[in-house]
Design a protein around this motif. Structure first.
Motif, short mmCIF file in Angstrom:
data_model
loop_
_atom_site.label_atom_id
_atom_site.label_comp_id
_atom_site.label_asym_id
_atom_site.label_seq_id
_atom_site.Cartn_x
_atom_site.Cartn_y
_atom_site.Cartn_z
N ARG A 180 5.01 -0.60 11.16
CA ARG A 180 5.62 -2.17 10.47
C ARG A 180 4.98 -3.09 10.16
N VAL A 181 4.89 -3.81 9.32
CA VAL A 181 3.93 -5.04 9.07
C VAL A 181 4.42 -6.47 8.97
N SER A 182 5.95 -6.00 9.33
CA SER A 182 6.69 -7.27 7.88
C SER A 182 5.64 -8.76 8.62
N ASP A 183 5.86 -8.89 9.62
CA ASP A 183 5.70 -9.91 11.15
C ASP A 183 3.99 -10.53 9.85
N CYS A 184 3.39 -9.82 9.57
CA CYS A 184 2.75 -10.68 8.51
C CYS A 184 2.12 -11.30 7.36
N ASN A 185 3.91 -11.28 7.18
CA ASN A 185 4.31 -11.74 5.90
C ASN A 185 3.58 -11.23 4.85
N MET A 186 3.89 -9.64 5.15
CA MET A 186 3.15 -8.80 3.44
C MET A 186 4.18 -7.91 3.67
N SER A 187 4.04 -7.48 2.28
CA SER A 187 4.69 -5.71 2.29
C SER A 187 3.52 -5.21 2.91
N GLY A 188 3.87 -3.48 2.90
CA GLY A 188 3.16 -2.75 3.32
C GLY A 188 2.27 -2.26 2.26
N ARG A 189 2.65 -2.47 1.08
CA ARG A 189 2.21 -2.14 -0.04
C ARG A 189 0.40 -2.85 -0.16
N THR A 190 1.42 -4.10 -0.15
CA THR A 190 -0.20 -5.47 -0.23
C THR A 190 -0.71 -4.99 1.43
N PHE A 191 -0.25 -4.92 2.48
CA PHE A 191 -1.33 -4.72 3.51
C PHE A 191 -2.05 -3.41 3.05
N ALA A 192 -1.87 -2.61 2.74
CA ALA A 192 -2.59 -1.42 2.47
C ALA A 192 -3.94 -1.74 1.28
N SER A 193 -3.31 -2.22 0.30
CA SER A 193 -3.74 -2.64 -1.05
C SER A 193 -5.58 -3.75 -0.29
N ARG A 194 -4.98 -4.53 0.34
CA ARG A 194 -5.96 -5.48 0.85
C ARG A 194 -6.35 -5.12 1.77
N LEU A 195 -6.27 -4.08 3.15
CA LEU A 195 -7.17 -3.16 3.89
C LEU A 195 -8.09 -2.74 3.26
N LEU A 196 -7.27 -1.65 2.17
CA LEU A 196 -8.99 -0.80 1.48
C LEU A 196 -9.98 -1.47 0.95
N GLU A 197 -9.11 -3.09 -0.15
CA GLU A 197 -10.45 -3.84 -0.64
C GLU A 197 -11.09 -4.62 -0.16
N GLU A 198 -10.20 -4.61 1.04
CA GLU A 198 -11.39 -6.28 1.91
C GLU A 198 -11.86 -5.66 2.84
N PHE A 236 11.46 1.45 3.20
CA PHE A 236 10.61 1.59 4.18
C PHE A 236 9.34 0.53 4.40
N SER A 237 9.30 -0.25 3.36
CA SER A 237 8.14 -0.79 2.37
C SER A 237 7.59 -1.88 3.14
N ASP A 238 8.05 -1.80 4.43
CA ASP A 238 8.26 -3.38 5.73
C ASP A 238 6.97 -1.88 6.21
N TYR A 239 6.44 -1.00 6.01
CA TYR A 239 6.08 -0.21 7.39
C TYR A 239 4.35 0.26 6.28
N ILE A 240 3.53 0.74 7.16
CA ILE A 240 2.59 2.08 7.18
C ILE A 240 2.04 3.12 7.95
N ARG A 241 1.79 4.17 6.99
CA ARG A 241 1.38 4.95 8.01
C ARG A 241 -0.42 5.08 8.18
N LEU A 242 -0.73 5.82 9.56
CA LEU A 242 -1.67 5.33 10.14
C LEU A 242 -1.51 6.64 10.57
N SER A 243 -2.88 7.19 10.23
CA SER A 243 -3.34 9.18 10.89
C SER A 243 -4.86 8.78 12.11
N TYR A 244 -4.40 9.13 12.73
CA TYR A 244 -5.74 8.77 14.18
C TYR A 244 -5.95 10.50 14.32
N ALA A 245 -5.90 11.21 13.30
CA ALA A 245 -6.86 12.57 13.45
C ALA A 245 -8.48 12.61 12.69
#
Length: 396
Positions: free
Chosen positions: A332-350, A365-374
């Motif tokens: 859950r990334v909502s405490d970063c003051n952005m949605s999961g979609r915004t978080f994922a998009s910015r993380l990829l672009e930046e 589940f718009s407040d979440y991201i999925r991270l694969s550790y495989a």
């Protein structure tokens, strides 16, 4: 007449995978020479065990490239049935196993065979998006039963019961779960089974991660409980367990008239899977060398899971439940003051790090991201370091 008017209503209502969208954007960046780290796709860094590859090459050189029986290689189906007897005490026979084009076809076959227009299907959410789209294709209605982080992402049987109507046909569960990593407790599975029996529901149980469980956590397949085998459709695959995502091979397990219905859809969709792949698995899946490869893969993924667990403790704005199975963290990334979609998009672009926005796996589940550790250790450390930098920068 426009192209849209020529399309079936059900096709118009389907949607493309947001996971594929992230993967496509990540591949575009990588094609430009940018150093992309992917925590996105549901694949692993591992290679298919060597004995499986060698057996496949051998089968090809022996010209095992003609049609296999529609239901699949007899020896392979016997060995799959033996696995369920050995591991879970489930007495499937050879003719209750159907070899498919991995989990994707299994979902397609089951939903097209068993869901009629107007049927309601309860899907424990977040979930693999193929469920909803295949329900749409079959003319059914998806009713989501969202889990809660505070419950360890286990389904709430009381909530599910409140969603059941006279039109409810099926309950869909994914255990161990993509994307949460939850492995349902025996008590939870028993309560779901009780609902299925009480309301005469079919249960589609996606178990493709049943061999990827940590810390010896007990696993209870719902079909192993009283009154459940005859109403459960198990979908499983070699994609995750043996690092064979590109081979496209899996299976369905069901009994009686259910299997007859599954067989009909399979017959007219893929007919049979490549003979040499089935031969290779029939020859090797019970070899000690293959089991050793699986154990090594699990040790690495468990080490990665523990590393991400410790890393999360250093970030108070990120919240997650430690996964008991599969190879994902649902954060859950909502405490970063952005949605999961915004978080994922910015993380990829930046920072060129790919993760999956949670809303692509469930609208709640718009407040979440999925991270694969495989991934390998170097990739994991590099990706986590870049996320560290990203988190530091967004609070400046």
């Amino acid at each position: 007449m426009t192209a849209e008017h020529r399309m079936k209503k059900e096709i118009q209502n389907m949607y493309l995978s947001p996971i594929r969208d992230i993967s496509f954007r990540a591949s575009q960046l990588a094609s430009r020479g940018l150093p992309v780290v992917s925590f996105g796709a549901g694949d692993t860094v591992f290679d298919t065990p060597e004995p499986v590859k060698q057996a496949a090459v051998k089968a090809i050189t022996e010209n095992r490239s003609h049609y296999e029986t529609i239901q699949g290689n007899s020896v392979l189906r016997q060995k799959i049935a033996a696995r369920y007897r050995r591991n879970y005490g489930l007495g499937y026979e050879e003719d209750e196993i159907l070899i498919t084009a991995a989990g994707t076809e299994s979902i397609f076959d089951a939903f097209l065979a068993l869901i009629s227009p107007g049927d309601e299907v309860i899907v424990v959410s977040p979930a693999f998006i193929n469920y909803e789209n295949c329900i749409i294709l079959a003319g059914g209605k998806t009713v989501f039963a969202p889990v809660r982080e505070s419950d360890g992402f286990e389904p709430d049987a009381d909530m599910i019961e409140s969603l059941i109507t006279a039109k409810t046909r099926m309950l869909v569960i994914n255990n161990p779960c993509n994307p949460t990593g939850a492995v349902f407790s025996e008590e939870c599975v028993k309560r779901l089974a009780d609902l299925a029996v009480k309301y005469d529901l079919l249960v589609f149980s996606d178990e493709v991660y049943d061999g990827i469980i940590y810390d010896g956590f007990p696993y209870t397949p719902i079909a192993s409980l009283p009154g459940m085998k005859e109403r459960t459709i198990i979908a499983n695959s070699f994609s995750k367990l043996l690092a064979m995502t590109g081979w496209r091979i899996g299976y369905l397990a069901a009994c009686g008239g259910i299997m007859e219905s599954l067989f009909k859809v399979h017959h007219y969709s893929t007919a049979c899977q490549p003979t040499f792949i089935q031969d290779a698995l029939a020859e090797t899946i019970d070899l000690p060398e293959v089991d050793d490869a699986l154990k090594r893969m699990l040790r690495i993924m468990d080490k990665n899971r523990n590393r991400v667990t410790q890393w999360l403790k250093t970030h108070s704005r990120l919240s997650a439940v430690e996964p008991k199975g599969a190879f994902y963290y649902f954060i859950r990334v909502s405490d970063c003051n952005m949605s999961g979609r915004t978080f994922a998009s910015r993380l990829l672009e930046e920072k060129y790090v790919a993760v999956i926005p949670g809303e692509g796996l469930g609208k709640d589940f718009s407040d979440y991201i999925r991270l694969s550790y495989a991934v390998d250790e170097e990739t994991l450390e590099e990706g986590l370091s870049r996320i560290d930098c990203f988190l530091d920068e967004i609070v400046r």
